[in-house]
Design an enzyme around this catalytic site. Structure first.
Site, PDB file in Angstrom:
ATOM      1  N   GLU A 181      -4.618  17.411 -11.529  1.00 18.05           N
ATOM      2  CA  GLU A 181      -5.139  17.847 -12.820  1.00 18.05           C
ATOM      3  C   GLU A 181      -6.640  18.143 -12.801  1.00 18.05           C
ATOM      4  OE1 GLU A 181      -3.085  16.015 -16.086  1.00 18.05           O
ATOM      5  OE2 GLU A 181      -4.609  16.681 -17.498  1.00 18.05           O
TER       6      GLU A 181
ATOM      7  N   LYS B 239       7.314  23.248 -13.708  1.00 23.70           N
ATOM      8  CA  LYS B 239       6.453  22.087 -13.439  1.00 23.70           C
ATOM      9  C   LYS B 239       6.056  22.061 -11.959  1.00 23.70           C
ATOM     10  CE  LYS B 239       5.123  17.512 -14.413  1.00 23.70           C
ATOM     11  NZ  LYS B 239       5.289  16.251 -15.114  1.00 23.70           N
TER      12      LYS B 239
ATOM     13  N   HIS C 283      -0.154  17.888 -26.904  1.00 24.43           N
ATOM     14  CA  HIS C 283      -0.206  16.451 -26.660  1.00 24.43           C
ATOM     15  C   HIS C 283      -1.422  15.766 -27.274  1.00 24.43           C
ATOM     16  CE1 HIS C 283       3.214  17.146 -24.161  1.00 24.43           C
ATOM     17  NE2 HIS C 283       3.224  15.922 -23.658  1.00 24.43           N
TER      18      HIS C 283
ATOM     19  N   LYS D 240       2.911  11.670 -11.233  1.00 24.57           N
ATOM     20  CA  LYS D 240       2.082  10.779 -12.055  1.00 24.57           C
ATOM     21  C   LYS D 240       2.875   9.507 -12.293  1.00 24.57           C
ATOM     22  CE  LYS D 240      -0.940  13.720 -14.843  1.00 24.57           C
ATOM     23  NZ  LYS D 240      -1.318  14.068 -16.218  1.00 24.57           N
TER      24      LYS D 240
ATOM     25  N   HIS E  86       8.106  10.107 -28.264  1.00 28.24           N
ATOM     26  CA  HIS E  86       7.090  11.006 -27.714  1.00 28.24           C
ATOM     27  C   HIS E  86       7.434  12.475 -28.015  1.00 28.24           C
ATOM     28  CE1 HIS E  86       4.119  12.636 -25.000  1.00 28.24           C
ATOM     29  NE2 HIS E  86       5.065  13.301 -24.352  1.00 28.24           N
TER      30      HIS E  86
ATOM     31  N   GLU F 128       9.892  18.856 -24.783  1.00 26.93           N
ATOM     32  CA  GLU F 128       9.209  19.222 -23.535  1.00 26.93           C
ATOM     33  C   GLU F 128       9.808  20.521 -22.979  1.00 26.93           C
ATOM     34  OE1 GLU F 128       6.558  17.614 -22.532  1.00 26.93           O
ATOM     35  OE2 GLU F 128       6.760  15.502 -23.149  1.00 26.93           O
TER      36      GLU F 128
ATOM     37  N   ARG G 127       0.817  -1.234   0.000  1.00 26.69           N
ATOM     38  CA  ARG G 127       0.000   0.000   0.000  1.00 26.69           C
ATOM     39  C   ARG G 127       0.842   1.272   0.000  1.00 26.69           C
ATOM     40  NH1 ARG G 127      -2.878  -3.240   3.455  1.00 26.69           N
ATOM     41  NH2 ARG G 127      -4.732  -4.067   2.475  1.00 26.69           N
TER      42      ARG G 127
ATOM     43  N   ASN H  38      -0.187  19.710 -21.072  1.00 28.40           N
ATOM     44  CA  ASN H  38      -0.525  18.864 -22.219  1.00 28.40           C
ATOM     45  C   ASN H  38      -0.529  19.629 -23.534  1.00 28.40           C
ATOM     46  OD1 ASN H  38      -0.932  16.624 -20.549  1.00 28.40           O
ATOM     47  ND2 ASN H  38      -3.000  17.333 -20.055  1.00 28.40           N
TER      48      ASN H  38
ATOM     49  N   ARG I 147      -3.096  22.129 -14.304  1.00 22.96           N
ATOM     50  CA  ARG I 147      -2.082  21.153 -14.722  1.00 22.96           C
ATOM     51  C   ARG I 147      -2.253  20.743 -16.190  1.00 22.96           C
ATOM     52  NH1 ARG I 147       0.610  16.205 -11.219  1.00 22.96           N
ATOM     53  NH2 ARG I 147       1.916  15.469 -12.905  1.00 22.96           N
TER      54      ARG I 147
ATOM     55  N   HIS J  32      -0.272  12.611 -29.052  1.00 19.61           N
ATOM     56  CA  HIS J  32      -0.667  11.258 -28.645  1.00 19.61           C
ATOM     57  C   HIS J  32      -1.355  10.519 -29.783  1.00 19.61           C
ATOM     58  CE1 HIS J  32      -0.661  12.329 -24.069  1.00 19.61           C
ATOM     59  NE2 HIS J  32       0.497  11.842 -24.466  1.00 19.61           N
TER      60      HIS J  32
HETATM   61  N1  LIG Z   1       4.789  10.623 -15.337  1.00 21.66           N
HETATM   62  C1  LIG Z   1       4.758  11.673 -16.118  1.00 21.66           C
HETATM   63  O1  LIG Z   1       4.357  12.763 -15.707  1.00 21.66           O
HETATM   64  C2  LIG Z   1       5.258  11.539 -17.524  1.00 21.66           C
HETATM   65  C3  LIG Z   1       5.475  12.692 -18.294  1.00 21.66           C
HETATM   66  C4  LIG Z   1       6.014  12.543 -19.574  1.00 21.66           C
HETATM   67  C5  LIG Z   1       6.297  11.259 -20.053  1.00 21.66           C
HETATM   68  N2  LIG Z   1       6.060  10.175 -19.268  1.00 21.66           N
HETATM   69  C6  LIG Z   1       6.388   8.818 -19.750  1.00 21.66           C
HETATM   70  O2  LIG Z   1       7.797   8.742 -19.931  1.00 21.66           O
HETATM   71  C7  LIG Z   1       8.083   7.703 -20.882  1.00 21.66           C
HETATM   72  C8  LIG Z   1       9.143   8.207 -21.822  1.00 21.66           C
HETATM   73  O3  LIG Z   1      10.296   8.516 -21.091  1.00 21.66           O
HETATM   74  P1  LIG Z   1      11.730   8.596 -21.785  1.00 21.66           P
HETATM   75  O4  LIG Z   1      11.635   9.429 -22.996  1.00 21.66           O
HETATM   76  O5  LIG Z   1      12.686   8.946 -20.738  1.00 21.66           O
HETATM   77  O6  LIG Z   1      11.924   7.116 -22.340  1.00 21.66           O
HETATM   78  P2  LIG Z   1      12.722   5.827 -21.797  1.00 21.66           P
HETATM   79  O7  LIG Z   1      12.622   5.681 -20.359  1.00 21.66           O
HETATM   80  O8  LIG Z   1      12.267   4.701 -22.652  1.00 21.66           O
HETATM   81  O9  LIG Z   1      14.239   6.187 -22.172  1.00 21.66           O
HETATM   82  C9  LIG Z   1      14.601   6.348 -23.516  1.00 21.66           C
HETATM   83  C10 LIG Z   1      15.746   5.419 -23.903  1.00 21.66           C
HETATM   84  O10 LIG Z   1      16.967   5.930 -23.371  1.00 21.66           O
HETATM   85  C11 LIG Z   1      17.623   4.924 -22.596  1.00 21.66           C
HETATM   86  N3  LIG Z   1      18.338   5.660 -21.552  1.00 21.66           N
HETATM   87  C12 LIG Z   1      17.818   6.267 -20.470  1.00 21.66           C
HETATM   88  N4  LIG Z   1      18.753   6.972 -19.836  1.00 21.66           N
HETATM   89  C13 LIG Z   1      19.911   6.796 -20.502  1.00 21.66           C
HETATM   90  C14 LIG Z   1      21.222   7.282 -20.326  1.00 21.66           C
HETATM   91  N5  LIG Z   1      21.529   8.142 -19.360  1.00 21.66           N
HETATM   92  N6  LIG Z   1      22.169   6.869 -21.202  1.00 21.66           N
HETATM   93  C15 LIG Z   1      21.856   6.038 -22.217  1.00 21.66           C
HETATM   94  N7  LIG Z   1      20.617   5.571 -22.447  1.00 21.66           N
HETATM   95  C16 LIG Z   1      19.653   5.944 -21.594  1.00 21.66           C
HETATM   96  C17 LIG Z   1      16.517   4.019 -22.137  1.00 21.66           C
HETATM   97  O11 LIG Z   1      16.992   2.738 -21.823  1.00 21.66           O
HETATM   98  C18 LIG Z   1      15.619   4.012 -23.365  1.00 21.66           C
HETATM   99  O12 LIG Z   1      16.118   3.123 -24.329  1.00 21.66           O
HETATM  100  C19 LIG Z   1       6.768   7.381 -21.553  1.00 21.66           C
HETATM  101  O13 LIG Z   1       6.332   6.119 -21.099  1.00 21.66           O
HETATM  102  C20 LIG Z   1       5.824   8.477 -21.086  1.00 21.66           C
HETATM  103  O14 LIG Z   1       4.486   8.039 -20.998  1.00 21.66           O
HETATM  104  C21 LIG Z   1       5.557  10.290 -18.031  1.00 21.66           C
HETATM  105 ZN   LIG Z   2       4.911  14.863 -22.907  1.00 21.05          ZN
END
Ligand SMILES: NC(=O)c1ccc[n+]([C@@H]2O[C@H](COP(=O)([O-])OP(=O)(O)OC[C@H]3O[C@@H](n4cnc5c(N)ncnc54)[C@H](O)[C@@H]3O)[C@@H](O)[C@H]2O)c1
Ligand SMILES: [Zn+2]
Length: 367
Positions: free
Chosen positions: A237, A227, A248, A143, A265, A185, A121, A245, A241, A252
Site C-alpha cells: 500500500e 485484487k 472505507h 494483510k 463491515h 465489497e 518467525r 479503500n 492499493r 470505518h
Molecule cells: N485482511 C484483509 O485484507 C481484510 C479485508 C477486509 C476485511 N478484513 C477483516 O475481515 C473481518 C470480517 O470478515 P467476515 O465478514 O468474513 O467476518 P467473520 O469472520 O466474523 O464471519 C462472519 C460470521 O459468519 C460466520 N461464518 C463464516 N463462514 C461461515 C459459513 N460458511 N457458514 C456459516 N457461518 C459462517 C462466522 O463465524 C461469523 O459469525 C474483519 O475483521 C475485517 O477487518 C480483512
Molecule cells: Zn472492506
C-alpha cells in the site's frame, strides 16, 4: 475450477475457486510440499460445520492436523487470541516446517495469518475462506492482523499465504445478512476497476442473491483477479492499493461511532461508498446518473444506503474520519471516482464539502 494467480515473484500463489474444493485440500498441501504437522484454526460457527471434514481430508493425505477453535466474532481478533494460538501450537509441537490452515471468515483469516506470520518467525499458511467477504477480499493480498482497544487492525503484518482455496459450497451455510455484506465489497470492485463487471452485477444481482453456483464462480473469480492485479502492483500500500479503500473512510468511522457490531463491515461501507460517490460528483465530476446507479445497485443487493444521524452524531462521524489510519499529517484523503470503473486515490476533500455532503444524510433529531 478457476485459478487466479497472485503475481508476487517468489511469493506468488494461486487462488482456486470452485465448488467441492475442500476435498482436494490434502492433495494441494502435498503438492506444495508442506510439512506433516499442521493446525486448522477456525471459529465456533465454522468449526462444527467444516472442521471435522477438513481434518479427515488432511489425515487421508498423511498430514497430522490439530484443531484450534476461537469464539466466533470480531473480539477474537485480539492479542489474547494470538497468545492462546501460540500456546496451542507450541503444546502440539508445531515446528518451522509445520503450517496453518485458516478455515473461516475474515476474522479467522486475519488472526490465523498473523499467528502464521509470527510463530517461529513465520510458518506457511493456507487460506480457506468461508464467507463471501473473505473469498473476494480478506483472504487475498497478505494483510493479517488483530485489533487493539485503541482501534481495529492496529497490529499486523504483510504475510502472504501459500494458497487460497475458495470452496463455493461453504457459502451455502452463510447467513443471509453476512452474504449481503460481502456483496458490498463485490460491488466495490466494479466501481474502482471494472465498469463492465459493474454492469454485469446490475443485470445479474437476482441470480447472485440466489447464490447461483455459476454466477458466484464468475463473481468471486473476477473480484480475486482485480485484487490480485492491484496487490501485484502495490503489495504494501505505497499507492495504488489504496483504491481498495473506496468507501472505507466513512465506513470505518460509522463502524466506530455506532459501536462495533451494530453495522456489519459490508453494511457500513455500502453507506460509505454512496457517500464517496456523492463527494466524487462534487469534486471529480462523477455524473449524477452514475451516483444513482451506484446507489441502486447497493439497494438491489439489500444493503443499507443511508443512515439517520443526529447533528451531534454527524460531528462525531467527522471526528472519527479524522482518526482513520489512512489520515496522514491531519489530512483526510479519499478515494474518489471519475466514473464507474475509474477511481483516483489521495484526493483531498475540503472540510466544507465533507460537511455539506454529510448533511444530505437524513437527520433524526430524536436520537
Ligand atoms: N485482511 C484483509 O485484507 C481484510 C479485508 C477486509 C476485511 N478484513 C477483516 O475481515 C473481518 C470480517 O470478515 P467476515 O465478514 O468474513 O467476518 P467473520 O469472520 O466474523 O464471519 C462472519 C460470521 O459468519 C460466520 N461464518 C463464516 N463462514 C461461515 C459459513 N460458511 N457458514 C456459516 N457461518 C459462517 C462466522 O463465524 C461469523 O459469525 C474483519 O475483521 C475485517 O477487518 C480483512
Ligand atoms: Zn472492506
Amino acid at each position: 475450477m478457476r485459478i487466479v494467480n497472485v503475481p508476487l515473484g517468489e511469493r506468488r500463489y494461486e487462488i482456486a475457486i470452485g465448488p467441492g474444493l475442500l476435498n482436494g485440500l490434502g492433495k494441494e498441501c502435498t503438492r506444495l510440499k508442506l510439512g506433516s504437522r499442521c493446525a486448522v484454526i477456525t471459529d465456533t460457527n465454522v468449526g462444527p460445520k467444516y472442521a471435522k471434514g477438513v481434518k479427515s481430508i488432511l489425515e487421508r493425505s498423511g498430514f497430522h492436523p490439530v484443531l484450534i477453535s476461537v469464539r466466533a466474532g470480531e473480539t477474537s481478533k485480539s492479542i489474547r487470541s494470538v497468545g492462546d494460538c501460540y500456546d496451542q501450537l507450541a503444546a502440539h509441537r508445531l515446528e518451522r516446517k509445520s503450517f496453518i490452515i485458516a478455515l473461516g471468515g475474515g476474522v479467522v483469516g486475519d488472526l490465523a495469518g498473523f499467528v502464521a506470520a509470527t510463530y517461529l518467525r513465520g510458518i506457511d499458511f493456507i487460506q480457506v475462506p468461508t464467507t463471501l467477504l473473505a473469498q473476494v477480499d480478506s483472504s487475498v493480498g497478505g494483510k493479517t492482523g488483530v485489533n487493539l482497544k485503541a482501534g481495529k487492525n492496529l497490529v499486523g503484518a504483510f504475510y502472504q499465504p501459500r494458497l487460497v482455496l475458495c470452496d463455493l459450497d461453504t457459502l451455502s451455510t452463510l447467513p443471509e445478512r453476512e452474504f449481503r455484506a460481502g456483496l458490498a465489497e463485490v460491488i466495490k470492485y466494479g466501481i474502482i476497476y471494472d465498469a463492465a463487471f459493474f454492469r454485469r452485477l446490475e443485470l445479474g444481482m437476482g441470480k447472485l442473491l440466489r447464490r447461483d453456483r455459476s454466477a458466484l464462480a464468475d463473481v468471486v473469480a473476477r473480484c480475486c483477479e482485480v485484487k490480485a492485479e492491484v496487490v501485484g502492483q502495490d503489495e504494501t500500500e505505497g499507492g495504488l492499493r489504496a483504491i481498495l479503500n473506496f468507501g472505507h473512510t466513512l465506513g470505518h468511522a460509522l463502524e466506530a461511532i455506532s459501536g462495533y457490531g451494530k453495522y456489519l463491515h459490508g453494511e457500513a461501507i455500502s453507506i460509505g461508498q454512496i457517500f464517496a460517490a456523492r463527494l466524487s460528483a462534487g469534486l471529480l465530476g462523477l455524473p449524477e446518473e452514475e451516483v444513482t446507479r451506484i446507489q441502486m445497485l447497493f439497494k438491489a443487493a439489500g444493503l443499507p444506503t443511508e443512515v439517520k444521524l443526529s447533528a451531534s452524531q454527524k460531528q462525531r462521524l467527522l471526528a472519527a474520519m479524522q482518526l482513520d489510519k489512512k489520515v496522514s499529517a491531519g489530512e483526510i484523503k479519499f478515494v474518489l471516482a471519475r466514473k464507474i470503473g475509474k477511481v483516483e486515490f489521495g484526493q483531498k476533500v475540503p472540510k466544507a464539502l465533507l460537511q455539506k455532503t454529510l448533511m444530505l444524510q437524513p437527520s433524526n433529531l430524536n436520537q
